[in-house]
Design a protein around this motif. Structure first.
Motif, PDB file in Angstrom:
ATOM      1  N   ASP A  82      46.598 -14.871  80.641  1.00  0.00           N
ATOM      2  CA  ASP A  82      46.317 -14.940  82.085  1.00  0.00           C
ATOM      3  C   ASP A  82      47.646 -15.357  83.052  1.00  0.00           C
ATOM      4  N   GLN A 112      41.615 -22.621  78.269  1.00  0.00           N
ATOM      5  CA  GLN A 112      40.807 -21.967  79.038  1.00  0.00           C
ATOM      6  C   GLN A 112      40.780 -22.366  80.569  1.00  0.00           C
ATOM      7  N   ARG A 113      41.972 -22.912  80.894  1.00  0.00           N
ATOM      8  CA  ARG A 113      42.196 -23.230  82.407  1.00  0.00           C
ATOM      9  C   ARG A 113      43.257 -22.329  82.750  1.00  0.00           C
ATOM     10  N   GLY A 114      42.629 -21.269  83.093  1.00  0.00           N
ATOM     11  CA  GLY A 114      43.711 -20.054  83.707  1.00  0.00           C
ATOM     12  C   GLY A 114      43.814 -20.000  85.048  1.00  0.00           C
ATOM     13  N   ASN A 123      46.104 -27.816  73.339  1.00  0.00           N
ATOM     14  CA  ASN A 123      44.753 -27.587  72.883  1.00  0.00           C
ATOM     15  C   ASN A 123      44.001 -28.933  73.216  1.00  0.00           C
ATOM     16  N   THR A 126      43.431 -15.887  76.557  1.00  0.00           N
ATOM     17  CA  THR A 126      44.291 -16.786  76.176  1.00  0.00           C
ATOM     18  C   THR A 126      45.191 -17.288  77.445  1.00  0.00           C
ATOM     19  N   GLU A 127      45.903 -18.311  77.594  1.00  0.00           N
ATOM     20  CA  GLU A 127      47.069 -18.682  78.753  1.00  0.00           C
ATOM     21  C   GLU A 127      47.914 -17.558  78.857  1.00  0.00           C
ATOM     22  N   MET A 181      38.372 -14.391  73.778  1.00  0.00           N
ATOM     23  CA  MET A 181      38.704 -15.332  74.809  1.00  0.00           C
ATOM     24  C   MET A 181      40.033 -14.980  75.469  1.00  0.00           C
TER      25      MET A 181
END
Ligand SMILES: Nc1ncnc2c1ncn2[C@@H]1O[C@H](COP(=O)(O)OP(=O)(O)OP(=O)(O)O)[C@@H](O)[C@H]1O
Ligand SMILES: Cc1ncc(C[n+]2csc(CCOP(=O)(O)O)c2C)c(N)n1
Ligand SMILES: [Mg+2]
Length: 326
Positions: A7, A100-102, A133, A3-4, A1
């Protein structure tokens, strides 16, 4: 996944420069200093400041479009300014972002902010960005201004005043039911209203209202705040409460209690003298703004309370008044 860190390779300051600096207004120092610096309102104006937080899964749904999440965060605050009779001017934005908010999220989110900055003539003047988180949390602090003699509070309702409300009550609650699969076959306008409220700045004509608030927790519960701040009885006529026109009448009856207690309306509830002049001024403003304003009751003397009355004048028994976090 992703990661911030992947991103946002430039980190927090790059993120601010990339998504928010273009939104910055006068006094913000390009979002690159320790604080903003504003010139206080002048010429008989007063400053109005309000703050409101929205939390994923509490105020909005995880799948709501990012631009609409941004607009909701602004609009619930614009609504609080409107309730004070004020014009919103500038805002601070505190963002707490899960991994997940990238990039994709922030691009759409900042486009939503830009759209409403244009729609409401607002500037971003600062904020704070942190990581979690936990759920996405957005906090906006709105600064507005109002001519001193047009400031509205919850405390000025007087016995004999008429009680008015803008728009219709319950659309957002219906939208939440549609989006969470609890009621089928509802018109799409309701989900749209849940995701992007329609606050009512500039709808109430200046100088006519004696008290005002915006309905966020539910009409019945929020009417109680005017009752307690003004020490009056808010007597509401159930049959006069404007319900969403796109909801068929049998469903209006079936869901009546939920509609008047569900909240998220961001309509204005206000009181005004029961004079022919005040009534004409309000109905004229309603026409000019193309927003319905409906008389739904009368302020009565007595210990602070809200009464919901049926067509015979008998009290309606409700099981709850509105939304409570605790
Ligand atoms: N943690 C807090 N510290 C100081 N004041 C607070 C705090 N939480 C709420 N308040 C104040 O309490 C009052 C009511 O707050 P609330 O958030 O319920 O506002 P509201 O306008 O009734 O609802 P909404 O937040 O939906 O607009 C406001 O004047 C607000 O500034
Ligand atoms: C996912 C989801 N579940 C429930 C609701 C309903 N709701 C939540 S907070 C609130 C009152 C206003 O908030 P506050 O008092 O914090 O300003 C209402 C009516 C929602 N909007 N989204
Ligand atoms: Mg409010």
């Amino acid at each position: 996944m992703m990661t911030e860190k992947d991103d946002h390779p430039g980190g927090e300051f790059d993120l601010i420069a990339r998504y928010f600096t273009s939104l910055a207004g006068p006094g913000a120092y390009g979002l690159a200093d320790d604080a903003a610096c504003l010139t206080p309102a002048s010429d008989g104006k007063r400053q109005v400041i309000s703050t409101d937080t929205i939390v994923e899964n509490v105020h909005f749904l995880p799948d709501d479009p990012p631009d609409l999440i941004a607009r909701k965060a602004l609009r619930v605050n614009i609504s609080d300014c409107a309730a004070m009779g004020a014009r919103p001017v500038s805002y601070l934005l505190n963002l707490t972002l899960p991994p997940q908010r990238g990039k994709m999220f922030l691009e759409k989110f900042s486009a939503g902010l830009a759209a409403d900055q244009r729609a409401y003539n607002l500037n971003l003047i600062g904020g704070d960005t942190t990581r979690t988180n936990g759920p996405l949390v957005i906090s906006v602090t709105m600064i507005g201004e109002v001519p001193a003699d047009h400031l509205l509070t919850r405390g000025g309702a007087r016995p004999g005043d008429a009680i008015w409300v803008t728009g219709a009550i319950g659309s957002s609650w219906l939208g939440l039911q549609a989006l969470t699969g609890k009621i089928d076959h509802l018109d799409d306008v309701f989900a749209a209203r849940y995701r992007c409220p329609e606050p009512r700045p500039h709808v109430i004509p200046p100088g006519v209202a004696t008290s005002c608030l915006d309905i966020s927790d539910g009409l019945i519960q929020d009417a109680g705040h005017i009752a307690s701040q003004s020490q009056v009885i808010m007597a509401l006529s159930a049959a006069d409460i404007p319900l969403p026109g796109k909801l068929p009448p049998p469903l209006q009856r079936k869901y009546f209690e939920a509609l008047v207690t569900g909240g998220d309306d961001y309509e204005l509830l206000f009181t005004a003298p029961e004079t022919a002049t005040a009534t004409a001024t309000i109905l004229d403003a309603s026409q000019r703004a193309a927003v319905p304003i409906t008389r739904i009751g009368t302020v009565k003397p007595g210990p602070a309370a809200t009464q919901l009355l049926d067509e015979m004048g008998a009290p309606y028994q409700l099981t709850r008044g509105g939304w409570q976090h605790f």
